[in-house]
Design an enzyme around this catalytic site. Structure first.
Site, PDB file in Angstrom:
ATOM      1  CG  ASN A 148      -0.492 -25.438  -0.789  1.00  0.00           C
ATOM      2  OD1 ASN A 148      -1.130 -25.427   0.188  1.00  0.00           O
ATOM      3  ND2 ASN A 148       0.239 -24.345  -1.104  1.00  0.00           N
ATOM      4  CB  ILE A 155       0.492 -32.340  -5.504  1.00  0.00           C
ATOM      5  CG1 ILE A 155      -0.724 -33.046  -5.752  1.00  0.00           C
ATOM      6  CG2 ILE A 155       0.668 -32.225  -3.895  1.00  0.00           C
ATOM      7  CD1 ILE A 155      -0.916 -34.572  -5.551  1.00  0.00           C
ATOM      8  CB  CYS A 156       3.246 -27.519  -4.020  1.00  0.00           C
ATOM      9  SG  CYS A 156       4.418 -26.601  -3.288  1.00  0.00           S
ATOM     10  CG  LEU A 157       3.237 -32.875   0.584  1.00  0.00           C
ATOM     11  CD1 LEU A 157       2.606 -32.011   1.814  1.00  0.00           C
ATOM     12  CD2 LEU A 157       2.414 -34.068   0.584  1.00  0.00           C
ATOM     13  NE  ARG A 161       8.865 -28.896  -2.743  1.00  0.00           N
ATOM     14  CZ  ARG A 161       8.603 -27.754  -2.194  1.00  0.00           C
ATOM     15  NH1 ARG A 161       9.564 -27.519  -1.377  1.00  0.00           N
ATOM     16  NH2 ARG A 161       7.829 -26.996  -2.189  1.00  0.00           N
TER      17      ARG A 161
END
Length: 225
Positions: A148, A155-157, A161
């Site tokens: 992630n 960063i994918c959180l 978003r």
């Protein structure tokens, strides 16, 4: 005595005078119309100038709005930073390079369990002017092998978003404490191999979990001590 010739001559003279008068009236009307058109053009041009002036004024007024956003952010931050520092996970530390700039800080996460145990992972957080209507901007400064987090720090959180279809994205009710707890959980509860940002790392884990662990440990030794 009025002869036919003199009558015709007189009639022609009257027609000529009428024609001349009509032409004069027509000219006068055209002249008046032209003057009115000129006035209308001038009048029409003035609003455009005013519009431009208004645009300049509005542009100048945008700065106070921007300043208002900064003031709003400044009102939020002291309270949120105090709350954050009082509720830090035991695996996290927060550092403010400039104590007068609460909108820029660094977070160190030191996981005490899982694949990333023993590593020290640095995150840079910047709180934008429009906060808290938009989320903070966060980047991982430590190179890491993680499904992630990319090797370049993206960063994918879902929390970070601005728009999220699952309803778990950013909302004005969220705070910096939520952000820090979310980043900390990327190493434990929120570690997600099913919806990866680093697809290669996720596929590596799916293909060979032990080799994945070895590469994570190698990255920790090289970049996260």
């Amino acid at each position: 005595m009025l002869t036919l010739a003199s009558k015709l001559k007189r009639d022609d003279g009257l027609k000529g005078s009428r024609t001349s008068a009509a032409a004069s009236d027509s000219t006068r009307r055209v002249s008046v119309r032209d003057r009115l058109l000129v006035k209308e053009r001038r009048r029409a041009s003035f609003p455009r100038r005013k519009s431009r002036d208004r645009g300049i004024v509005q542009g100048a007024m945008c700065r106070p709005e921007s300043l208002a956003s900064v003031r709003q952010r400044c009102l939020h931050l002291p309270t949120e930073v105090a709350e954050l520092e009082a509720n830090l996970p035991c695996t996290c530390k927060v550092h403010f390079p400039d104590p007068n700039k609460l909108h820029c800080f660094q977070l160190t996460v030191t996981p005490d369990e899982g694949y990333y145990q023993g590593g020290k992972f640095q995150f840079e957080t910047e709180v934008p002017d429009a906060y808290n209507m938009v989320p903070p901007k966060v980047k991982c400064l430590t190179r890491i092998w993680h499904p992630n987090i990319t090797e370049t720090g993206e960063i994918c959180l879902s929390l970070l978003r601005e728009h999220s279809i699952d309803g778990t994205g950013w909302a004005p009710t969220r705070t910096l404490k939520d952000v820090v707890w979310g980043l900390n959980s990327l190493f434990t509860d929120l570690l997600n191999f099913d919806d990866p940002l680093n697809i290669e790392a996720a596929e590596h884990h799916l293909r060979d979990k032990e080799d994945f662990r070895s590469k994570v440990e190698d990255y920790i030794k090289r970049y996260a001590r």
